[in-house]
Design a protein around this motif. Structure first.
Motif, PDB file in Angstrom:
ATOM      1  N   MET A 176      -1.106  13.250   2.844  1.00 44.58           N
ATOM      2  CA  MET A 176      -1.066  12.006   2.093  1.00 44.58           C
ATOM      3  C   MET A 176      -1.587  10.857   2.948  1.00 44.58           C
ATOM      4  O   MET A 176      -1.391  10.823   4.154  1.00 44.58           O
ATOM      5  CB  MET A 176       0.373  11.711   1.660  1.00 44.58           C
ATOM      6  CG  MET A 176       0.573  10.343   1.042  1.00 44.58           C
ATOM      7  SD  MET A 176       2.308   9.993   0.647  1.00 44.58           S
ATOM      8  CE  MET A 176       2.543  11.087  -0.752  1.00 44.58           C
ATOM      9  N   ILE A 177      -2.251   9.913   2.304  1.00 44.05           N
ATOM     10  CA  ILE A 177      -2.654   8.665   2.955  1.00 44.05           C
ATOM     11  C   ILE A 177      -1.788   7.566   2.358  1.00 44.05           C
ATOM     12  O   ILE A 177      -1.781   7.351   1.143  1.00 44.05           O
ATOM     13  CB  ILE A 177      -4.144   8.370   2.737  1.00 44.05           C
ATOM     14  CG1 ILE A 177      -4.981   9.461   3.411  1.00 44.05           C
ATOM     15  CG2 ILE A 177      -4.512   6.988   3.288  1.00 44.05           C
ATOM     16  CD1 ILE A 177      -6.452   9.371   3.139  1.00 44.05           C
ATOM     17  N   ASN A 178      -1.042   6.885   3.212  1.00 43.21           N
ATOM     18  CA  ASN A 178      -0.070   5.926   2.689  1.00 43.21           C
ATOM     19  C   ASN A 178      -0.105   4.567   3.375  1.00 43.21           C
ATOM     20  O   ASN A 178       0.729   3.707   3.096  1.00 43.21           O
ATOM     21  CB  ASN A 178       1.352   6.494   2.788  1.00 43.21           C
ATOM     22  CG  ASN A 178       1.750   6.832   4.215  1.00 43.21           C
ATOM     23  OD1 ASN A 178       1.031   6.525   5.175  1.00 43.21           O
ATOM     24  ND2 ASN A 178       2.900   7.484   4.371  1.00 43.21           N
ATOM     25  N   SER A 179      -1.095   4.347   4.287  1.00 43.08           N
ATOM     26  CA  SER A 179      -1.128   3.063   4.958  1.00 43.08           C
ATOM     27  C   SER A 179      -2.505   2.828   5.563  1.00 43.08           C
ATOM     28  O   SER A 179      -3.469   3.543   5.249  1.00 43.08           O
ATOM     29  CB  SER A 179      -0.036   2.996   6.034  1.00 43.08           C
ATOM     30  OG  SER A 179       0.170   1.659   6.437  1.00 43.08           O
ATOM     31  N   MET A 212       0.828  -1.206   0.000  1.00 43.22           N
ATOM     32  CA  MET A 212       0.000   0.000   0.000  1.00 43.22           C
ATOM     33  C   MET A 212       0.868   1.264   0.000  1.00 43.22           C
ATOM     34  O   MET A 212       0.528   2.262  -0.651  1.00 43.22           O
ATOM     35  CB  MET A 212      -0.932   0.013   1.217  1.00 43.22           C
ATOM     36  CG  MET A 212      -2.056  -1.008   1.165  1.00 43.22           C
ATOM     37  SD  MET A 212      -3.116  -0.864  -0.315  1.00 43.22           S
ATOM     38  CE  MET A 212      -2.422  -2.140  -1.369  1.00 43.22           C
ATOM     39  N   GLN A 213       1.991   1.219   0.697  1.00 41.81           N
ATOM     40  CA  GLN A 213       2.865   2.386   0.687  1.00 41.81           C
ATOM     41  C   GLN A 213       3.438   2.635  -0.703  1.00 41.81           C
ATOM     42  O   GLN A 213       3.501   3.778  -1.157  1.00 41.81           O
ATOM     43  CB  GLN A 213       3.981   2.186   1.709  1.00 41.81           C
ATOM     44  CG  GLN A 213       3.490   2.254   3.157  1.00 41.81           C
ATOM     45  CD  GLN A 213       4.591   1.993   4.158  1.00 41.81           C
ATOM     46  OE1 GLN A 213       5.596   2.698   4.175  1.00 41.81           O
ATOM     47  NE2 GLN A 213       4.417   0.983   4.994  1.00 41.81           N
ATOM     48  N   MET A 214       3.801   1.566  -1.388  1.00 41.09           N
ATOM     49  CA  MET A 214       4.328   1.726  -2.748  1.00 41.09           C
ATOM     50  C   MET A 214       3.237   2.158  -3.707  1.00 41.09           C
ATOM     51  O   MET A 214       3.450   3.008  -4.579  1.00 41.09           O
ATOM     52  CB  MET A 214       4.970   0.408  -3.210  1.00 41.09           C
ATOM     53  CG  MET A 214       6.264   0.071  -2.497  1.00 41.09           C
ATOM     54  SD  MET A 214       7.107  -1.372  -3.197  1.00 41.09           S
ATOM     55  CE  MET A 214       6.001  -2.691  -2.688  1.00 41.09           C
ATOM     56  N   LEU A 215       2.046   1.569  -3.563  1.00 44.37           N
ATOM     57  CA  LEU A 215       0.935   1.899  -4.458  1.00 44.37           C
ATOM     58  C   LEU A 215       0.515   3.356  -4.318  1.00 44.37           C
ATOM     59  O   LEU A 215       0.299   4.060  -5.316  1.00 44.37           O
ATOM     60  CB  LEU A 215      -0.253   0.983  -4.155  1.00 44.37           C
ATOM     61  CG  LEU A 215      -1.586   1.327  -4.841  1.00 44.37           C
ATOM     62  CD1 LEU A 215      -1.484   1.112  -6.347  1.00 44.37           C
ATOM     63  CD2 LEU A 215      -2.729   0.487  -4.251  1.00 44.37           C
ATOM     64  N   LEU A 216       0.378   3.817  -3.072  1.00 42.86           N
ATOM     65  CA  LEU A 216      -0.216   5.127  -2.830  1.00 42.86           C
ATOM     66  C   LEU A 216       0.789   6.277  -2.893  1.00 42.86           C
ATOM     67  O   LEU A 216       0.391   7.435  -3.035  1.00 42.86           O
ATOM     68  CB  LEU A 216      -0.908   5.131  -1.459  1.00 42.86           C
ATOM     69  CG  LEU A 216      -2.097   4.163  -1.320  1.00 42.86           C
ATOM     70  CD1 LEU A 216      -2.605   4.134   0.109  1.00 42.86           C
ATOM     71  CD2 LEU A 216      -3.227   4.569  -2.275  1.00 42.86           C
ATOM     72  N   TYR A 217       2.066   5.964  -2.807  1.00 46.94           N
ATOM     73  CA  TYR A 217       3.078   7.023  -2.756  1.00 46.94           C
ATOM     74  C   TYR A 217       3.001   7.943  -3.970  1.00 46.94           C
ATOM     75  O   TYR A 217       3.108   9.176  -3.843  1.00 46.94           O
ATOM     76  CB  TYR A 217       4.470   6.404  -2.641  1.00 46.94           C
ATOM     77  CG  TYR A 217       5.576   7.432  -2.537  1.00 46.94           C
ATOM     78  CD1 TYR A 217       5.703   8.233  -1.402  1.00 46.94           C
ATOM     79  CD2 TYR A 217       6.478   7.622  -3.581  1.00 46.94           C
ATOM     80  CE1 TYR A 217       6.705   9.180  -1.297  1.00 46.94           C
ATOM     81  CE2 TYR A 217       7.490   8.568  -3.490  1.00 46.94           C
ATOM     82  CZ  TYR A 217       7.596   9.337  -2.351  1.00 46.94           C
ATOM     83  OH  TYR A 217       8.591  10.283  -2.259  1.00 46.94           O
TER      84      TYR A 217
END
Length: 318
Positions: free
Chosen positions: A212-215, A192-197
Motif C-alpha cells: 500500500m502507498i499511504n503517504s 493523504m493517509q485517510m484518502l488512500l487507506y
C-alpha cells in the motif's frame, strides 16, 4: 559534467557497531596509498550531526556545485529542474516521493520507495488522485519519475526538510519538518493517509500483491539563488556504498568498498602518481573530510614514511 579527478564517496564509514566490526578486516591499500599523497582541506571539510537534515555528502556536493548548503535547505529539486532546462518561474521547488509509512506501536517507519513496485503509469495515476488536494494549499505537482515528483509553491521557500536518505527505514517522527513552519504538510500527511487507506488505487495494488502507498515525503526544498550557479565541474559521486549502508548490510558494504578501492580509487591514485591534481572527499553520516594533492615539504614527505595517513586512522571522524 563529472570531474574524474575529484571523487566524492558517501557512506565511507559509520558509527554503527556492525560497520565498526566490518572495518576491522577491511583492507583498502589504494586508498591508504592515495591518502599519503594528499593534504587535508579543512576549509572544504564539513562537520555535522547524524540528526542533521542534510547528509554530509549532500552538503559537500552542494558546495561543489555552488548551491546553498544550509541544513535542510539545499534546493535539489529546483536544481534538478534547472538541469533539465525546464522553467523555474521564480518559484520554490521540492521533491515529493510517494511512499509507505509502516505504523507500529512505537514507530512510524518509511519503507524504501524503490521496493513499492511503482511504474510510470501507476505513479501518474496516483499523482492525478492527490494533486487536487495539494493544489488547494497552493502546491502544484509535476511528474518526474515513478518514485519522485516535483512540486512548486510558496510553502517551500524557507522550509527545512530532511533528505529522503536520512529517513529511509527510520522513524519519520524524528525527521518531520518544524510544525510551526509546516502545518500544511502535517495536515496533508493526515489527509493523504485517510484518502488512500480505502482508495481503489490501493485495492488494486493489494490485489496484485503490491504494498500500500499511504503517504509521501518532501525534501530538496527551496528556490535557486540568483544568479544561478554556473555548475563548475562537479565531483564524481560514487554511491555504491549507499544501499548496503542504509540497510546495515555491512558485509556487502565491505565488499563494495573493496571494489571501489580496486577500481575508481586506484584510478585516482594513478592520476595522482602521474602528477595530475586530484581531490577526494570521504563522507560518513556526520562529517565529510576533504583532501587534495598539493606540494609537500621535505619534512612532510619524510614524516609520511613513518606516520602514513591511513583510512583506519580517520574513519571515526566521519
Amino acid at each position: 559534467m563529472s570531474d574524474t579527478t575529484h571523487l566524492l564517496i558517501p557512506y565511507a564509514a559509520s558509527a554503527s557497531p556492525g560497520c565498526q566490526q566490518a572495518q576491522q578486516g577491511l583492507a583498502l591499500p589504494h586508498l591508504d596509498r592515495l591518502l599519503t599523497r594528499l593534504s587535508p582541506r579543512p576549509e572544504h571539510s564539513d562537520t555535522g550531526e547524524e540528526t542533521s537534515f542534510s547528509a554530509p555528502h549532500e552538503r559537500a556536493l552542494a558546495r561543489a556545485l555552488g548551491l546553498p548548503a544550509q541544513d535542510g535547505r539545499i534546493p535539489w529539486a529546483a536544481w534538478h529542474r534547472h538541469q533539465l532546462g525546464q522553467p523555474l518561474d521564480g518559484e520554490a521547488w521540492a521533491f515529493v516521493t510517494p511512499c509507505q509509512w509502516q505504523v507500529s506501536t512505537d514507530h512510524v517507519t518509511l519503507r524504501d520507495p524503490e521496493q513499492l513496485g511503482l511504474d510510470e503509469a501507476s505513479s501518474r495515476a496516483l499523482l492525478a488522485i492527490v494533486a487536487p488536494w495539494f493544489a488547494e494549499d497552493g502546491i502544484t505537482l509535476h511528474y518526474d519519475q515513478p518514485t519522485r515528483w516535483l512540486a512548486s509553491g510558496p510553502l517551500f521557500a524557507n522550509l527545512a526538510t530532511a533528505s529522503l536518505e536520512r529517513v529511509l527505514q527510520r522513524d519519520v517522527r524524528a525527521w518531520m519538518p518544524d510544525v510551526k513552519q509546516a502545518r500544511t504538510l502535517h495536515r496533508l500527511h493526515s489527509e493523504m493517509q485517510m484518502l488512500l487507506y480505502t482508495h481503489a488505487f490501493n485495492d488494486e495494488r493489494s490485489a496484485r500483491g503490491l504494498p500500500m502507498i499511504n503517504s509521501f515525503w518532501v525534501y530538496g526544498t527551496g528556490p535557486l539563488p540568483a544568479p544561478t550557479p554556473s555548475a563548475a565541474t562537479a565531483p564524481t559521486v560514487l554511491a555504491t556504498l549507499r544501499n548496503a549502508a542504509l540497510n546495515e548490510d555491512w558485509r556487502t558494504w565491505a565488499s563494495a568498498w573493496a571494489a571501489l578501492d580496486a577500481g575508481p580509487v586506484a584510478d585516482l591514485l594513478r592520476r595522482a602518481e602521474g602528477g595530475v591534481p586530484v581531490q577526494l572527499t570521504l563522507s560518513g553520516e556526520r562529517n565529510a573530510l576533504a583532501f587534495r594533492s598539493a606540494p609537500r615539504t621535505l619534512a612532510q614527505r619524510f614524516q609520511s614514511l613513518f606516520r602514513p595517513q591511513r583510512f583506519t586512522d580517520m574513519r571515526n571522524k566521519l
